[in-house]
Scaffold this motif. Structure first.
Motif, short mmCIF file in Angstrom:
data_model
loop_
_atom_site.label_atom_id
_atom_site.label_comp_id
_atom_site.label_asym_id
_atom_site.label_seq_id
_atom_site.Cartn_x
_atom_site.Cartn_y
_atom_site.Cartn_z
N GLU A 1 77.86 20.28 37.16
CA GLU A 1 77.22 19.26 36.00
C GLU A 1 77.84 17.98 36.28
OE1 GLU A 1 75.16 19.86 33.24
OE2 GLU A 1 74.86 21.68 34.42
N ARG A 2 79.06 17.72 36.90
CA ARG A 2 79.53 16.44 37.35
C ARG A 2 78.50 15.53 38.02
NH1 ARG A 2 85.16 15.63 36.70
NH2 ARG A 2 86.32 17.29 36.15
N GLY A 3 77.48 16.19 38.69
CA GLY A 3 76.45 15.33 39.15
C GLY A 3 76.44 15.26 40.81
N MET A 4 77.48 15.95 41.51
CA MET A 4 77.28 15.64 43.13
C MET A 4 76.33 16.86 43.19
SD MET A 4 79.90 16.04 46.04
CE MET A 4 80.31 17.78 46.10
N LEU A 5 75.26 16.26 44.11
CA LEU A 5 73.94 17.24 44.49
C LEU A 5 74.65 17.92 45.81
CD1 LEU A 5 70.93 15.11 43.85
CD2 LEU A 5 72.06 16.98 42.33
N GLY A 6 75.21 17.33 46.73
CA GLY A 6 75.59 17.77 47.83
C GLY A 6 76.38 16.86 48.68
N ARG A 7 76.94 17.38 49.86
CA ARG A 7 77.76 16.62 50.63
C ARG A 7 77.75 17.16 52.20
NH1 ARG A 7 79.61 21.46 49.14
NH2 ARG A 7 81.26 22.06 50.05
N ARG A 8 78.02 16.27 52.96
CA ARG A 8 78.34 16.44 54.47
C ARG A 8 79.34 15.67 54.94
NH1 ARG A 8 75.90 19.26 57.75
NH2 ARG A 8 76.03 18.93 59.86
N ILE A 9 80.40 16.48 55.79
CA ILE A 9 81.58 15.87 56.51
C ILE A 9 81.06 14.84 57.59
CG2 ILE A 9 83.64 16.23 57.59
CD1 ILE A 9 83.61 17.03 54.52
N VAL A 10 81.64 13.56 57.80
CA VAL A 10 81.04 12.95 58.71
C VAL A 10 82.51 12.71 59.75
CG1 VAL A 10 80.21 10.67 59.50
CG2 VAL A 10 79.52 11.61 57.60
N PRO A 11 82.73 13.48 60.69
CA PRO A 11 84.09 13.50 61.45
C PRO A 11 84.20 12.29 62.43
CG PRO A 11 82.52 15.10 62.25
CD PRO A 11 81.86 14.46 61.10
N GLY A 12 85.19 11.89 62.99
CA GLY A 12 85.34 10.88 63.64
C GLY A 12 86.80 10.89 64.50
N LEU A 13 87.01 10.01 65.42
CA LEU A 13 88.27 10.10 66.23
C LEU A 13 89.34 9.38 65.16
CD1 LEU A 13 90.05 10.84 68.37
CD2 LEU A 13 89.40 8.48 69.43
N LEU B 1 80.17 7.47 38.59
CA LEU B 1 81.38 6.59 37.80
C LEU B 1 82.10 7.21 37.01
CD1 LEU B 1 79.09 3.32 37.18
CD2 LEU B 1 80.77 3.55 39.25
N ALA B 2 81.39 8.10 36.03
CA ALA B 2 82.50 9.13 35.14
C ALA B 2 83.34 9.81 35.91
CB ALA B 2 81.46 9.95 34.35
N TYR B 3 83.10 10.41 37.11
CA TYR B 3 83.98 11.24 37.91
C TYR B 3 84.98 10.38 38.29
CZ TYR B 3 86.09 14.21 41.45
OH TYR B 3 87.03 14.71 41.87
N ALA B 4 84.68 9.20 38.94
CA ALA B 4 85.87 8.14 39.44
C ALA B 4 86.60 7.78 38.45
CB ALA B 4 85.12 6.99 40.10
N SER B 5 86.39 7.69 37.23
CA SER B 5 87.16 7.36 36.20
C SER B 5 87.87 8.37 35.41
CB SER B 5 86.46 6.27 35.19
OG SER B 5 85.60 6.99 34.60
N ASP B 6 87.46 9.75 35.59
CA ASP B 6 87.69 10.88 34.76
C ASP B 6 89.46 11.05 35.04
OD1 ASP B 6 88.52 13.25 33.53
OD2 ASP B 6 87.16 14.52 35.11
N GLN B 7 90.26 10.73 34.01
CA GLN B 7 91.49 10.86 33.71
C GLN B 7 92.11 12.32 34.19
OE1 GLN B 7 93.75 8.26 33.71
NE2 GLN B 7 91.87 7.10 33.51
N GLY B 8 91.43 13.27 33.89
CA GLY B 8 91.79 14.66 34.40
C GLY B 8 91.53 15.25 35.39
N GLY B 9 90.54 14.46 36.24
CA GLY B 9 89.94 15.12 37.46
C GLY B 9 91.10 14.68 38.77
N GLU B 10 90.46 15.28 39.95
CA GLU B 10 91.16 15.14 41.03
C GLU B 10 91.16 13.68 41.40
OE1 GLU B 10 93.03 17.18 43.03
OE2 GLU B 10 92.40 18.97 41.67
#
Length: 159
Positions: A55-67, A83-92
């Motif tokens: 419900e936070r809104g992230m649909l998916g992700r992919r790690i982009v590794p590098g040196l 933006l709501a996730y970025a400003s959520d005081q109770g989140g990581e």
């Protein structure tokens, strides 16, 4: 890439606006482990939090590794949810951001962070995957046969 290849020509399912968010870090001094390791270790907690709560809104992700550069490509439902996730005081994110800022002041450039956000309007993106496991946007939204959204890229972009 996880999963078995989906046979044939496929495209990502779904329509509407899409937000592409790229975030990462750069190790400027390998010897400054105390500066960059906490930044590196903060991302998995945020990703797990977002994966647990769709419900936070992230649909998916992919790690982009590098040196020296490490990043994560993320797909989001909307800029409002990002933006709501970025400003959520109770989140990581908020505690990790505050900790990074403290370390950045003390670390004098030993680690860098970056992000880029792209709001992509409906009808302004398309995709095709041939004999591939779900990948990228298709892993985030699911796959459908190309014919459902248009045989040619121009048709899928016009949808």
């Amino acid at each position: 890439m996880k999963g078995k290849p989906v046979q044939g020509r496929m495209t990502a399912d779904g329509t509407g606006e899409l937000v592409v968010f790229l975030i990462g870090m750069r190790i400027n001094s390998w010897r400054a482990v105390r500066s960059w390791l906490p930044v590196f270790l903060a991302m998995p907690g945020m990703i797990k939090e977002l994966a647990r709560d769709r419900e936070r809104g992230m649909l998916g992700r992919r790690i982009v590794p590098g040196l020296r550069n490490f990043g994560v490509l993320q797909y989001w439902e909307s800029k409002e949810k990002l933006l709501a996730y970025a400003s959520d005081q109770g989140g990581e994110h908020r505690p990790a951001w505050a900790a990074f800022n403290r370390r950045a002041r003390a670390g004098r450039g030993r680690v860098g962070i970056w992000h880029e956000t792209f709001v992509v309007p409906a009808g302004s993106y398309e995709s095709i995957y041939v004999d591939m496991p779900p990948f990228g946007l298709a892993a985030a939204r699911g796959v459908v046969p190309v014919a459902r959204r248009g045989e040619r890229a121009a048709e899928r972009l016009a949808a």
